[in-house]
Design a protein around this motif. Structure first.
Motif, mmCIF file in Angstrom:
data_model
loop_
_atom_site.group_PDB
_atom_site.id
_atom_site.type_symbol
_atom_site.label_atom_id
_atom_site.label_comp_id
_atom_site.label_asym_id
_atom_site.label_seq_id
_atom_site.Cartn_x
_atom_site.Cartn_y
_atom_site.Cartn_z
ATOM 1 N N PHE A 551 0.809 -1.214 0.000
ATOM 2 C CA PHE A 551 0.000 0.000 0.000
ATOM 3 C C PHE A 551 0.841 1.262 0.000
ATOM 4 O O PHE A 551 0.430 2.285 -0.572
ATOM 5 N N LEU A 552 2.001 1.222 0.611
ATOM 6 C CA LEU A 552 2.806 2.443 0.778
ATOM 7 C C LEU A 552 4.268 2.058 0.857
ATOM 8 O O LEU A 552 4.626 1.015 1.416
ATOM 9 N N VAL A 553 5.111 2.903 0.275
ATOM 10 C CA VAL A 553 6.557 2.764 0.415
ATOM 11 C C VAL A 553 7.093 4.080 0.950
ATOM 12 O O VAL A 553 6.688 5.162 0.520
ATOM 13 N N GLY A 554 7.988 3.998 1.925
ATOM 14 C CA GLY A 554 8.512 5.188 2.573
ATOM 15 C C GLY A 554 9.757 5.739 1.931
ATOM 16 O O GLY A 554 10.315 5.145 1.002
ATOM 17 N N PRO A 555 10.228 6.889 2.419
ATOM 18 C CA PRO A 555 11.432 7.510 1.880
ATOM 19 C C PRO A 555 12.701 6.759 2.277
ATOM 20 O O PRO A 555 12.647 5.777 3.036
ATOM 21 N N ALA A 556 13.826 7.226 1.798
ATOM 22 C CA ALA A 556 15.094 6.533 1.981
ATOM 23 C C ALA A 556 15.465 6.433 3.458
ATOM 24 O O ALA A 556 15.361 7.395 4.218
ATOM 25 N N GLY A 557 15.909 5.242 3.835
ATOM 26 C CA GLY A 557 16.466 5.037 5.166
ATOM 27 C C GLY A 557 15.477 4.957 6.301
ATOM 28 O O GLY A 557 15.873 4.812 7.456
ATOM 29 N N CYS A 558 14.181 5.034 6.020
ATOM 30 C CA CYS A 558 13.195 5.127 7.095
ATOM 31 C C CYS A 558 12.666 3.767 7.506
ATOM 32 O O CYS A 558 12.880 2.752 6.846
ATOM 33 N N GLU A 559 11.955 3.769 8.611
ATOM 34 C CA GLU A 559 11.099 2.667 9.052
ATOM 35 C C GLU A 559 9.659 3.152 8.993
ATOM 36 O O GLU A 559 9.386 4.307 9.317
ATOM 37 N N ILE A 560 8.736 2.291 8.567
ATOM 38 C CA ILE A 560 7.312 2.611 8.616
ATOM 39 C C ILE A 560 6.766 2.061 9.931
ATOM 40 O O ILE A 560 6.961 0.887 10.249
ATOM 41 N N THR A 561 6.079 2.897 10.688
ATOM 42 C CA THR A 561 5.624 2.447 12.002
ATOM 43 C C THR A 561 4.415 3.251 12.451
ATOM 44 O O THR A 561 4.189 4.365 11.979
ATOM 45 N N GLY A 562 3.646 2.691 13.362
ATOM 46 C CA GLY A 562 2.486 3.394 13.892
ATOM 47 C C GLY A 562 1.383 3.486 12.852
ATOM 48 O O GLY A 562 1.615 3.904 11.722
ATOM 49 N N ALA A 563 0.191 3.089 13.210
ATOM 50 C CA ALA A 563 -0.956 3.210 12.306
ATOM 51 C C ALA A 563 -2.209 3.385 13.137
ATOM 52 O O ALA A 563 -2.398 2.705 14.140
ATOM 53 N N THR A 564 -3.048 4.310 12.714
ATOM 54 C CA THR A 564 -4.313 4.568 13.386
ATOM 55 C C THR A 564 -5.225 5.269 12.392
ATOM 56 O O THR A 564 -4.778 5.662 11.305
ATOM 57 N N ALA A 565 -6.490 5.420 12.737
ATOM 58 C CA ALA A 565 -7.431 6.039 11.817
ATOM 59 C C ALA A 565 -8.537 6.731 12.591
ATOM 60 O O ALA A 565 -8.768 6.469 13.777
ATOM 61 N N THR A 566 -9.210 7.638 11.901
ATOM 62 C CA THR A 566 -10.398 8.262 12.468
ATOM 63 C C THR A 566 -11.516 7.219 12.540
ATOM 64 O O THR A 566 -11.487 6.214 11.818
ATOM 65 N N PRO A 567 -12.525 7.435 13.391
ATOM 66 C CA PRO A 567 -13.581 6.424 13.540
ATOM 67 C C PRO A 567 -14.311 6.073 12.255
ATOM 68 O O PRO A 567 -14.798 4.939 12.109
ATOM 69 N N ASP A 568 -14.391 7.016 11.310
ATOM 70 C CA ASP A 568 -15.104 6.708 10.066
ATOM 71 C C ASP A 568 -14.254 5.947 9.059
ATOM 72 O O ASP A 568 -14.734 5.573 7.985
ATOM 73 N N GLY A 569 -12.978 5.691 9.365
ATOM 74 C CA GLY A 569 -12.110 4.920 8.489
ATOM 75 C C GLY A 569 -11.666 5.642 7.241
ATOM 76 O O GLY A 569 -11.089 5.025 6.341
ATOM 77 N N ARG A 570 -11.882 6.963 7.162
ATOM 78 C CA ARG A 570 -11.575 7.714 5.938
ATOM 79 C C ARG A 570 -10.281 8.524 6.031
ATOM 80 O O ARG A 570 -9.858 9.099 5.026
ATOM 81 N N THR A 571 -9.675 8.557 7.205
ATOM 82 C CA THR A 571 -8.377 9.207 7.376
ATOM 83 C C THR A 571 -7.477 8.272 8.160
ATOM 84 O O THR A 571 -7.861 7.803 9.234
ATOM 85 N N MET A 572 -6.316 7.982 7.611
ATOM 86 C CA MET A 572 -5.327 7.149 8.292
ATOM 87 C C MET A 572 -4.125 8.009 8.645
ATOM 88 O O MET A 572 -3.743 8.916 7.895
ATOM 89 N N PHE A 573 -3.525 7.718 9.798
ATOM 90 C CA PHE A 573 -2.283 8.366 10.212
ATOM 91 C C PHE A 573 -1.226 7.273 10.398
ATOM 92 O O PHE A 573 -1.495 6.243 11.024
ATOM 93 N N ILE A 574 -0.035 7.498 9.856
ATOM 94 C CA ILE A 574 1.093 6.602 10.099
ATOM 95 C C ILE A 574 2.315 7.454 10.434
ATOM 96 O O ILE A 574 2.317 8.672 10.205
#
Length: 624
Positions: A551-574
């Motif tokens: 679904f997503l690829v991050g920038p150079a050298g990073c780790e992808i971590t943390g995931a949450t969303a608004t109650p309606d499922g239409r906004t995700m935060f990572i």
């Protein structure tokens, strides 16, 4: 942070180790269990859970998301959290003071959760900050270490609470906010549970063992049904300067003669000198509970959940309303834990459940070769957990949870990290890798950890008989991570869909999608068996079919971590952690943009961990 600790090489006999099984047999067993997992009960397989077009592997210094999705960066390291009267701007030369950093977002964002204030339009984002990179935190990096640098690096650890809201399709941090808060490595903490006041937690500065300063190396997180945030103290031992001759307990927790603390806090804050203050390390390695809605509340270290290099604390309820917390310990050859509360969750939020996590039963997992397993209680007086074996009381069992788990014969795992529970009741844990398994002095392969030189990791899952408090369970591998194009068969994996390596973050959203986030270290990313996997990524998986899509690829050298969303499922935060991390977790302060310049791309900037907001253009549920 890439774990450096391996304090349980497993030279002692293990009652459940399957060292006589061949690697081929265990891999075949894993594949058979995966096939069985695809037929798990739940949503009909003809109703696709994943509706987006996967993104390709990438090495670009940007965030890549599927067609029809948008991204927005908010809350980078160094931006003010919104404390009234204290909102220092970030200095691009990294010249902010320690006091300014204590009012700014910390470094290296990790675990993340959205607590709603007004439905899906506003809320609190709570995130922890795993560690710091001195080469980017200071203009001159590690040179000239002094008390001020120590104070600033302590202030860049811990937890941030920020208020966010959506305005005209964009999200913003509310400043000032009465909810804004920074918790750092020097914030006073209370202690709850059986180890509160225990002699092993007492120090000259705290003879009662009831007040601990700070939390640090916070990795992964969890939330409770009563609306609090759980932050996990992971690789805490690396912050302590070892004594000249560590005792057996200190060695079991990773203190080694002649080694140096990762940071030099002990030079100006003597509590981090384990030779002078041998009990100070015992005061870390706990799950800390925080009430995000009350900025005046005191964080509490919940000792009933056990001491470990904690990563992940997923809470679910039994049918009769008791809390169950699943926890991993991110260190080679360590364990998977479960805590079941004695009492039921009460209505009334944090105040009504203020001591719920202080009474209950902690257990450690044993995975057997037949696809069954058992939770082994860590209860003083039961089995070998007696005074004769070095456990005077329950508090000592919890402080020495590793030694207790050793005696019980729990299964030594390939670095257990985040945990998650799906809608069918299966609990998952990401085992990120264990490249030394099967080498001299290390445990051999077993059913749960079937690969020697395990560079790719796996995701294991289990389901208790009856309810989440069941003593026995069934288990299987949801996936053995890997690259089908890898030369070595054991590095190819059993993934149905897009390849990935080194699974770390896990989260199940409201629709039942299992989100998988990867953490290949900078020392292997783009090299060797990981050469074909690109930058770290986030993938979506269907628990019922086993399908995995990138679904997503991050920038150079990073780790992808943390995931949450608004109650309606239409906004995700990572969270994007440590973009631009150099080989060996080191950078050059004279060239801060050498490996990445994300997210700001300024000619005078430096890479910064930050939160990414993900939405579908025109609205819609994320992942559908």
């Amino acid at each position: 942070m890439k774990t450096l600790e391996d304090s349980n090489p497993g030279r002692q006999p293990h009652v459940r180790e399957l060292i006589n099984a061949s690697r081929r047999q265990t891999l075949q067993a894993g594949a058979a269990l995966l096939a069985a997992a695809w037929s798990a009960p739940g949503r009909a397989v003809d109703a696709p859970l994943l509706g987006f077009k996967p993104v390709p592997i990438s090495r670009a210094d940007t965030v890549t998301v599927p067609e029809g999705y948008t991204t927005q960066v908010i809350a980078p390291w160094g931006d003010p959290v919104g404390l009234a009267g204290a909102m220092p701007a970030f200095r691009w030369d990294a010249g902010n003071s320690a006091d300014e950093q204590a009012a700014q977002l910390g470094m290296h964002h990790d675990g993340l959760h959205f607590f709603s204030l007004d439905g899906s339009r506003s809320g609190l984002l709570v995130m922890n900050h795993e560690y710091v990179d001195p080469d980017l935190l200071f203009p001159d990096g590690r040179a000239g270490w002094n008390a001020e640098k120590g104070r600033k690096s302590q202030a860049a650890h811990g937890v941030s609470v920020i208020e966010v809201r959506e305005q005209g399709g964009r999200w913003e941090v509310v400043r000032p906010s009465r909810h804004a808060r920074r918790i750092t490595a020097s914030t006073p903490m209370a202690v709850g549970g059986p180890a509160a006041g225990h002699p092993l937690l007492r120090t000259a500065a705290d003879p009662a063992g009831q007040r601990i300063l700070g939390t640090f190396n916070n990795c992964a997180s969890g939330i409770t049904p009563w609306g609090t945030y759980l932050t996990c103290e992971e690789n805490f031992i690396g912050y302590f300067q070892p004594p000249a001759e560590p005792d057996a307990h200190q060695r079991r927790w990773g203190l080694r003669a002649g080694e140096q603390a990762w940071l030099r806090w002990h030079l100006h804050d003597e509590r981090f000198d384990a030779g002078r203050h041998p009990n100070e390390p015992n005061r870390f390695g706990w799950v800390v509970e925080i009430d995000p809605f009350d900025p005046a509340s005191t964080p509490i270290k919940r000792t009933a959940l056990g001491r470990a290099a904690h990563e992940g604390a997923t809470t679910v309820l039994t049918r009769d309303g008791r809390a169950v917390v699943y926890m991993g310990e991110d260190a080679a050859n360590e364990y998977l834990y479960r805590f079941v509360s004695r009492d039921k969750v009460q209505p009334g939020g944090a105040r009504a459940n203020a001591t719920l996590l202080d009474q209950g039963t902690l257990s450690v997992a044993r995975f057997d070769a037949d696809g069954r397993g058992r939770w082994l209680p860590l209860v003083h007086g039961q089995g070998p957990l007696t005074a004769a074996n070095g456990f005077a009381d329950q508090g000592e069992v919890l402080v020495k949870a590793r030694q207790a788990s050793d005696l019980l014969g729990a299964t030594r795992m390939d670095r257990p990290e985040w945990t998650a529970v799906d809608r069918q009741g299966w609990a998952y844990c990401a085992l990120t890798n264990h490249s030394r398994r099967g080498t001299s002095g290390q445990p051999g392969v077993d059913a749960a950890n079937p690969r020697a030189n395990n560079t790719m990791g796996q995701i294991i899952r289990w389901k208790e008989d009856g309810d989440h408090d069941g003593a026995v369970f069934s288990w299987n591998h949801f996936a053995l991570a890997g690259d089908p194009a890898a030369e070595r068969p054991e590095a190819r994996g059993t993934i149905r869909g897009d390849a990935f390596g080194c699974p770390d973050g896990l989260w199940v959203d409201g629709r039942g999608v299992l989100w998988i986030q990867t953490d290949m270290s900078s020392s292997v990313m783009g090299r060797g068996e990981h050469a074909g996997l690109g930058n770290n990524a986030m993938l979506a998986a269907d628990p019922a079919t086993g399908e995995v899509r990138r679904f997503l690829v991050g920038p150079a050298g990073c780790e992808i971590t943390g995931a949450t969303a608004t109650p309606d499922g239409r906004t995700m935060f990572i969270n994007i952690q440590h973009p631009g991390e150099g080989p060996g977790d080191r950078n050059d302060p004279a060239q801060p943009r050498r490996y990445s310049n994300w997210p700001d791309q300024r000619p005078d900037g430096r890479p910064r961990s930050a939160t990414v907001v993900i939405r579908r253009a025109g609205g819609g549920l994320i992942g559908s």
